[in-house]
Design a protein around this motif. Structure first.
Motif, PDB file in Angstrom:
ATOM      1  N   GLN A 295       0.830  -1.201   0.000  1.00  0.00           N
ATOM      2  CA  GLN A 295       0.000   0.000   0.000  1.00  0.00           C
ATOM      3  C   GLN A 295       0.867   1.255   0.000  1.00  0.00           C
ATOM      4  N   TRP A 296       1.894   1.290   0.845  1.00  0.00           N
ATOM      5  CA  TRP A 296       2.793   2.444   0.875  1.00  0.00           C
ATOM      6  C   TRP A 296       3.510   2.603  -0.460  1.00  0.00           C
ATOM      7  N   GLN A 297       3.944   1.473  -1.032  1.00  0.00           N
ATOM      8  CA  GLN A 297       4.631   1.546  -2.321  1.00  0.00           C
ATOM      9  C   GLN A 297       3.727   2.160  -3.384  1.00  0.00           C
ATOM     10  N   ARG A 298       2.474   1.720  -3.412  1.00  0.00           N
ATOM     11  CA  ARG A 298       1.559   2.222  -4.429  1.00  0.00           C
ATOM     12  C   ARG A 298       1.275   3.706  -4.209  1.00  0.00           C
ATOM     13  N   THR A 299       1.046   4.098  -2.957  1.00  0.00           N
ATOM     14  CA  THR A 299       0.815   5.522  -2.663  1.00  0.00           C
ATOM     15  C   THR A 299       2.027   6.344  -3.063  1.00  0.00           C
TER      16      THR A 299
END
Length: 329
Positions: free
Chosen positions: A188-192
């Protein structure tokens, strides 16, 4: 809330490094436990059998973290609030005296009267990321101060300042690596991060702040999110007087990061640059136009994360004329 307040208990916890002072309203019961895992076991025993409406703690330099996280994990409705809100509430209710016990009682009264919204606490990794990003900001501020001293320093201390700046550069690079490694552990952090990186004007530092300190990005409507960041204009009207709307409060670190990003975006981001220039052409002061542009940028980022969409300038239409706001220091 349809329940009668007297059927539930409202709990305030004043936090210090060593102790937790607890007040249970309306029972009028006060107790003190140590700010430790053992103390929290004792606190849970005291809470057994109570119908708890809300537990409120102040943010106290990190000393509240263990208690807040433990209480949340045990299923208690728990909120960590801004100390300024509680101080203002205490003054409004005439509680000017200040002791740990009184502070706990005020927090319990605040919980009963205000009933702030319960939000999920950051995960352990989320707290680690926040700590790394905060430390990076601290080192950047130190480096800026040293570079200011460097310009006027006497030769006797010049070498020492130069060495310190080099050390700070190394530490900031190391923190950047640690932050990136931690982000890589969360899809999730990577995508954000990938979504935000596609926006002209946003650099790694700003993205780190948004990922770590604004987990609500993409999960809240635009207006509540702006309020959370301190970008919602507040009315200042009284009788026939109509004052300038001002922004106040919110998460200072997020607002600062957005401010710096917007300064860059007004030059390099086509949507924000056009929006900013249009406001100036309408006669808006530069600071008012910049704050409106900050909110515009935040709205775009929120929509991108919510819809999992990379930056596309043609798809980001300009809104109607923004309502002017004034900054507060």
């Amino acid at each position: 809330m349809n329940d009668i307040s007297e059927d539930r208990q409202w709990i305030g916890i004043d936090v210090s490094k060593r102790c937790l002072d607890v007040y249970i309203r309306p029972l009028g019961r006060a107790l003190q436990v140590t700010n430790s895992e053992l103390g929290l076991v004792e606190l849970r025993q005291q809470l057994n059998g109570l119908v708890i409406g809300l537990i409120v703690l102040e943010a106290t330099g990190g000393y509240q973290t263990l208690a807040a996280r433990t209480l949340m994990e045990q299923g208690y409705p728990t909120v960590v609030v801004n100390p300024r809100q509680v101080r203002d509430f205490a003054k409004a209710t005439g509680r000017l005296a200040k002791t740990d016990k009184i502070d706990a009682e005020v927090l319990a009264h605040f919980a009963d009267a205000i009933r702030p919204e319960v939000r999920a606490m950051a995960s352990e990794d989320g707290q680690r990321l926040q700590a790394l990003v905060t430390r990076r900001q601290q080192l950047v501020e130190m480096r800026s101060a040293e570079k200011t001293r460097q310009r006027t320093a006497r030769p006797t201390v010049q070498a020492n300042i130069d060495t310190h700046i080099e050390w700070l550069d190394e530490q900031i690079k190391a923190l950047d690596s640690d932050i990136e490694a931690l982000i890589q552990q969360s899809e999730q952090w990577q995508r954000t991060r990938d979504l935000l990186t596609s926006v002209p004007g946003l650099g790694p530092a700003t993205i780190g702040v948004l990922v770590s300190q604004l987990p609500e990005l993409g999960r809240l409507p635009a207006k509540p999110l702006a309020s959370l960041c301190g970008l919602a204009p507040m009315n200042r009207d009284s009788g026939q007087m109509r004052g300038k709307r001002q922004i106040v409060g919110g998460r200072a670190a997020v607002r600062t990061a957005l401010y710096m990003a917007t300064l860059v975006a007004t030059r390099h981001n086509p949507v924000i640059r056009t929006f900013y220039q249009q406001l100036l052409q309408r006669g808006k002061p530069k600071k008012v136009a910049l704050i409106a542009s900050m909110r515009k940028l935040l709205t775009i980022l929120n929509a991108m994360v919510a819809h999992d969409t990379l930056w596309q300038a043609p798809a980001c239409s300009l809104p109607p004329a923004a309502t002017p706001v004034a900054a507060t220091t």
